[in-house]
Design an enzyme around this catalytic site. Structure first.
Site, PDB file in Angstrom:
ATOM      1  N   THR A 425       0.841  -1.184   0.000  1.00 46.85           N
ATOM      2  CA  THR A 425       0.000   0.000   0.000  1.00 46.85           C
ATOM      3  C   THR A 425       0.882   1.241   0.000  1.00 46.85           C
ATOM      4  OG1 THR A 425      -1.614  -1.190   1.215  1.00 46.85           O
ATOM      5  CG2 THR A 425      -1.784   1.151   1.352  1.00 46.85           C
ATOM      6  N   GLY A 517       0.178  -0.084   5.507  1.00 46.54           N
ATOM      7  CA  GLY A 517       0.513  -0.929   6.653  1.00 46.54           C
ATOM      8  C   GLY A 517      -0.482  -2.019   6.964  1.00 46.54           C
TER       9      GLY A 517
END
Length: 614
Positions: A425, A517
């Site tokens: 991400t 995360g």
């Protein structure tokens, strides 16, 4: 693809990028990564946070490294992203007269080139768009979706057992990508500069290449086996099957051609030659994503999920992201324990009493996530109830101030009984001179996604199907469990933790932030917000400050190494917390508006990004 060995000789790089490249190789994130390699540690890199480092706690640290995250202050506009080359692209767009939307689109496409391991046009995401005049806030869902041929038993064998790595590696793990559809829709609705102008910098980065960093190499080493299994991925990202040396320049010729076609017409990704290439590659390799899946994809404008916290108005993503729900839920639960800092930073953030309450709040929120959150088109999600003050007050009273509650003993409470209220991400944040803002988080899920590149396109495809609950109570790659609400179904969106967030005060922009995360995204955003708005930290300190995380299951308190004093750790252990000290995680960034109108931004020292303004 071509790897051009430069041995870090910047004279071979494009002149306009030399300063940025030098900053990349010297950046705190790169140096921290080098320190990690020397110590035998591999920092967590966002959504790819499920490799060996997540399952092997490091030894007790003896000293703490020191660093400062990149920060910029300016009065006009600012871009923060995970890579300095991408931040520079966004800044250039602002300086050319583009608005926040234009800069966000160009930065996102640039990240898709320079961070192929974390996010790209083969994935999806969410964004918040804040318009200063007239005062409006919108949320756009361009998350990946399950192909029409997907079934709830897709990753189970004949005996009903989960097939190892079937939802992680290879063509069967790929969901329908949404990033390009989202960017095109955002630009159509709110862009200012021509679309071709915004795509051009990404094309140049793909054609001319860029020097690869320590962070890139760490993730490449981790996902090497998955890439070796795919001939296209192997050809593009590896050299004769091996990880290339630091400083080699990655040139992505196929991706440059794809982006050139997209510059002419973004719909070619969903209805033209690119869609055909993706569908043919899927059919030839056992995937279930079809050209019809691509043709039917549409991004969805949603109403942001907003709530009040002290004097602030906090807005984030609604389901199918769990980010906004649980950010507001945790803020509601913590509000009685918090008072704003008065002119100077407080030390509350490191006091055991406050840390204990925050940890238990996280535990409860993630317990609710596993039970209630999913795609609202397929399952009723009690959003208003979960974010109500009445529910928060009830759950807050369950917390034992002296003792941790074992996760298996956290009660399941029906939020509907409490009523409702108005309530690897990559992330990038942009604010323009008019104080319009975009907070955007997008992903291909794990490092290098499914390890699959559609032949001839240069597009690394996601493995987002792993974000579904592939079987009841079966952890996904991030250790998260889910139930019926997040079961696989055709056309369904997998539950996400992405939490792009915008904070206003008196209807004026105050803060825009987000983070990668995986399961740690929500708690990272929570802590950065509290650090700045409540604990009084300057934004660079708020982003760099140590983090902790609890997600209900596994019943572990993750704490970044070198972060808390031994007496504090001992106090938390005495209360019953099972502590695992971990390598750093997340790669957040934020921009805040100070009382005098100045913009101040910071990128996470755990990565290699920059805040750049003018």
């Amino acid at each position: 693809m071509v790897f051009v060995s430069t041995n870090c000789q910047l004279a071979n790089c494009q002149p306009a990028n030399q300063q940025v490249i030098q900053r990349t190789l010297r950046s705190p994130g790169v140096m921290l990564s080098l320190l990690g390699l020397l110590l035998g540690m591999v920092p967590d890199v966002g959504m790819s946070a499920i490799a060996a480092p997540l399952t092997h706690p490091i030894s007790q640290p003896t000293s703490a490294p020191s660093w400062e995250p990149p920060l910029d202050r300016t009065s006009q506009g600012m871009v923060t992203s995970a890579h300095p080359l991408a931040s520079q692209v966004g800044l250039n767009i602002l300086q050319q007269g583009g608005n926040a939307v234009d800069a966000a689109v160009a930065t996102t496409l640039a990240i898709s080139v320079v961070e192929p391991f974390s996010a790209g046009i083969g994935g999806g995401g969410f964004l918040l768009f804040y318009q200063a005049q007239p005062h409006t806030l919108k949320a756009l869902d361009f998350r990946e979706r399950a192909p029409q041929q997907a079934t709830r038993t897709l990753y189970l064998d004949a005996q009903g057992k989960v097939r190892p790595r079937a939802s992680v590696d290879g063509h069967l793990a790929v969901g329908v990508p949404g990033t390009l559809a989202g960017l095109a829709e955002l630009h159509r609705a709110h862009g200012k500069l021509p679309w071709q102008t915004l795509v051009k910098p990404a094309i140049q980065l793909a054609e001319q290449g860029f020097p690869i960093s320590w962070r890139y190499l760490q993730i490449l080493e981790w996902r090497k086996q998955a890439l070796l299994a795919n001939p296209e991925a192997r050809r593009i990202f590896l050299q004769d099957g091996q990880v290339p040396p630091l400083g080699d320049r990655l040139v992505q010729t196929d991706l440059a051609k794809t982006l050139t076609a997209i510059a002419e017409n973004p719909q070619t990704f969903y209805q033209g030659t690119i869609a055909q290439a993706i569908a043919q590659d899927m059919a030839a390799n056992g995937g279930i994503l079809t050209q019809r899946d691509l043709q039917q994809y549409r991004p969805i404008w949603r109403k942001p999920l907003c709530g009040h916290f002290q004097q602030y108005h906090v807005c984030s993503m609604p389901p199918p992201s769990s980010g906004g729900v649980h950010l507001l839920q945790m803020l509601n639960m913590l509000q009685p324990d918090l008072t704003p800092a008065q002119n100077q930073p407080t030390q509350r953030w490191r006091q055991p009493d406050f840390l204990h309450v925050m940890i238990e709040t996280m535990r409860i929120a993630y317990r609710d996530r596993a039970q209630y959150l999913g795609d609202p088109a397929f399952t009723p999600v009690p959003v208003a109830e979960l974010t109500s003050l009445a529910y928060a007050q009830h759950r807050r009273r369950e917390i034992n101030l002296q003792q941790a509650t074992p996760s298996q003993q956290v009660p399941l409470v029906n939020p509907r009984s409490f009523g409702t209220e108005s309530n690897d991400t990559s992330h990038l944040t942009v604010v323009d001179r008019d104080r319009n803002a975009v907070s955007l988080t997008f992903t291909i899920n794990l490092g290098f996604g499914a390890g699959v590149v559609a032949k001839g396109t240069g597009i690394i495809l996601n493995n987002e199907m792993d974000d579904f609950a592939i079987a009841p109570d079966t952890p996904n790659a991030f250790g998260l469990v889910g139930d019926e609400a997040n079961a696989i179904a055709p056309g369904k969106t997998p539950l996400s933790s992405m939490t792009p967030t915008i904070v206003t005060e008196n209807q004026k922009l105050r803060m825009a932030l987000g983070a990668p995360g995986g399961s740690t995204i929500i708690t990272t955003v929570l802590q950065i917000m509290l650090n700045h708005l409540v604990h009084g930290m300057e934004i660079r300190t708020a982003v760099a400050a140590p983090r902790l995380h609890h997600q209900w299951l596994p019943d572990q308190l993750r704490i970044e190494a070198y972060s808390l004093e031994p007496l504090t750790l001992a106090d938390l252990q005495r209360r019953g917390h099972s502590i695992i000290q971990r390598n750093s995680w997340g790669n957040a960034n934020a921009i805040v508006v100070l009382p005098n109108g100045t913009l101040e931004g910071a990128a996470d020292p755990r990565g290699e990004g920059n805040a750049m303004g003018y």
